[in-house]
Design an enzyme around this catalytic site. Structure first.
Site, PDB file in Angstrom:
ATOM      1  N   LYS A 176       8.439  52.541  12.698  1.00  0.00           N
ATOM      2  CA  LYS A 176       9.936  52.189  12.814  1.00  0.00           C
ATOM      3  C   LYS A 176      10.880  53.556  13.375  1.00  0.00           C
ATOM      4  O   LYS A 176      11.102  54.412  11.925  1.00  0.00           O
ATOM      5  CB  LYS A 176      10.651  50.945  12.513  1.00  0.00           C
ATOM      6  CG  LYS A 176       9.960  49.617  12.982  1.00  0.00           C
ATOM      7  CD  LYS A 176       9.749  49.101  13.996  1.00  0.00           C
ATOM      8  CE  LYS A 176       9.036  47.825  14.409  1.00  0.00           C
ATOM      9  NZ  LYS A 176      10.042  47.317  15.445  1.00  0.00           N
ATOM     10  N   LYS A 208       4.192  41.323  24.952  1.00  0.00           N
ATOM     11  CA  LYS A 208       3.982  40.489  24.276  1.00  0.00           C
ATOM     12  C   LYS A 208       3.749  38.694  24.965  1.00  0.00           C
ATOM     13  O   LYS A 208       4.826  39.042  26.016  1.00  0.00           O
ATOM     14  CB  LYS A 208       5.128  40.557  23.130  1.00  0.00           C
ATOM     15  CG  LYS A 208       5.029  41.524  21.792  1.00  0.00           C
ATOM     16  CD  LYS A 208       6.510  41.290  22.197  1.00  0.00           C
ATOM     17  CE  LYS A 208       6.361  42.992  20.336  1.00  0.00           C
ATOM     18  NZ  LYS A 208       7.822  43.041  20.221  1.00  0.00           N
TER      19      LYS A 208
HETATM   20 MG    MG Z   1       8.843  47.563  20.051  1.00  0.00          MG
END
Ligand code: MG
Length: 365
Positions: free
Chosen positions: A158, A257
């Site tokens: 991240k 997703k």
């Molecule tokens: Mg992502």
């Protein structure tokens, strides 16, 4: 249908765009039919920090709008639910949970696995790991070392302004040519192009969602100016958006997703659009329990999923998972072969972690 809230402790606080979570509060939807039972997991987080959806909102929408709509209109299979529920705008994670529960029940009744139903071509899928913002570069390198020792085949860091070049450099210097990518969760703007271009020499697999969710034009502009492939996550809310983003040149990789796009059937359509355009896809993760993980692993077994997913072993997240744990085997997770999602909650664990349960009858369905 049952709406069941569960609360699972996490192995260590998960720091990300989802906030810092010490436990996973999840909503399970159970569809009970005369022929079989099916499960769906709503991936909305407790706070609306990844997308506009959040857990309590999703539960409210399912209870007050989605289930009454299913009860009042004719339909005969899970494949029709998206159009039955179309009058409700957005709320894709809520819709995905309902559709998955019905689809799972339907597939269990017919004895077919979700993987086979979606068109899977693999018996196991490559497993990657996502690492949040760490307290220091040393702490980050230690975390990455542990994940690589465990066998993960790809690492995702991240990043955000102020935590980008240095962590990437530290991991590259320490671990050489490990498969590495970064996820910005929309924390940059086009004004940061120079900084994002500075990632080019590190040969990343991709940079995920650098700009705002609704900025397809900006992503297209950025993609022309940097060498690292641009991947979209939050922006891609349907197969139609995927097609638009690809046509605009806003991405050359797509993160899929199911919750974000309204269910596994739409996720398959996103996959199909990407395959038709020669765009590789990979499966994202949303801190799913074994229920959601099983369905994700089935999805990731489709042919277009050519990059490792954020599909980690259960132990990466939970001391005790809701289902028999997914374990890493040679850097891979095994695709469940049983009917439907192929896994069941462990009765005793389910009882222990249940916070609330509510039954909603679907008369007339
Ligand atoms: Mg992502």
């Amino acid at each position: 249908m049952e709406l069941r809230r569960v609360r699972l402790p996490l192995v260590d606080p998960f720091a990300s765009s989802l906030g810092v979570e010490t436990e996973r509060l999840a909503l399970l939807v159970r569809a009970v039919t005369p022929a079989a039972e099916g499960w769906g997991e709503c991936v909305a987080a407790t706070e609306p920090l990844y997308s506009s959806e959040h857990l309590e909102g999703a539960e409210d929408v399912i209870r007050r709008f989605l289930l009454p709509m299913l009860a009042s209109r004719p339909w005969s299979s899970a494949g029709e639910l998206a159009s039955v529920l179309a009058p409700v705008k957005g709320h894709r994670m809520a819709k995905a949970a309902v559709e998955t529960a019905v689809l799972d029940a339907e597939l269990r009744a017919s004895g077919m696995s979700l993987a086979a139903h979606l068109g899977a071509v693999r018996r196991r899928v490559a497993s990657g790991v996502a690492v949040g913002i760490a307290s220091s570069l040393d702490a980050l390198v230690d975390q990455v070392a542990a994940h690589l020792d465990a066998g993960y085949l790809r690492v995702k860091l991240k990043i955000r302004p102020g935590w980008d070049l240095e962590p990437v450099r530290a991991v590259r210097e320490r671990f050489g040519d490990v498969a590495l990518q970064v996820d910005a969760n929309s924390s940059y703007t086009l004004a940061d192009t120079r900084m994002l271009a500075a990632l080019d020499p590190f040969d990343l697999l991709l940079v995920e969602q650098p700009l705002a969710e609704d900025d397809l034009r900006g992503h297209a502009e950025l993609a022309r100016r940097i060498r690292t492939p641009v991947c979209l996550d939050e922006s891609v809310t349907s197969a139609r958006v995927a097609a638009t983003a690809i046509a605009l040149g806003a991405c050359s990789v797509v993160n899929v997703k199911a919750g974000r796009v309204g269910g596994y059937l739409e996720a398959r359509r996103v996959h199909d659009v990407c395959v038709a355009n020669g765009v590789p896809v990979w499966c994202g993760g949303m801190l799913e329990t074994g229920i959601g993980r099983a369905a994700n692993v089935a999805l990731a077994a489709l042919p277009g999923f050519t990059l490792p997913g954020d599909l980690s072993a259960s132990e990466r997240y939970f001391p005790t998972d809701l289902t028999p744990p997914f374990v890493l085997d040679d850097g891979h997770l095994r695709v469940p072969e049983g009917a439907g999602i192929g896994v069941d909650p462990l009765a005793e664990v389910l009882r222990e972690v249940t916070v609330s349960s509510e039954w909603v009858p679907l008369r007339g369905a």
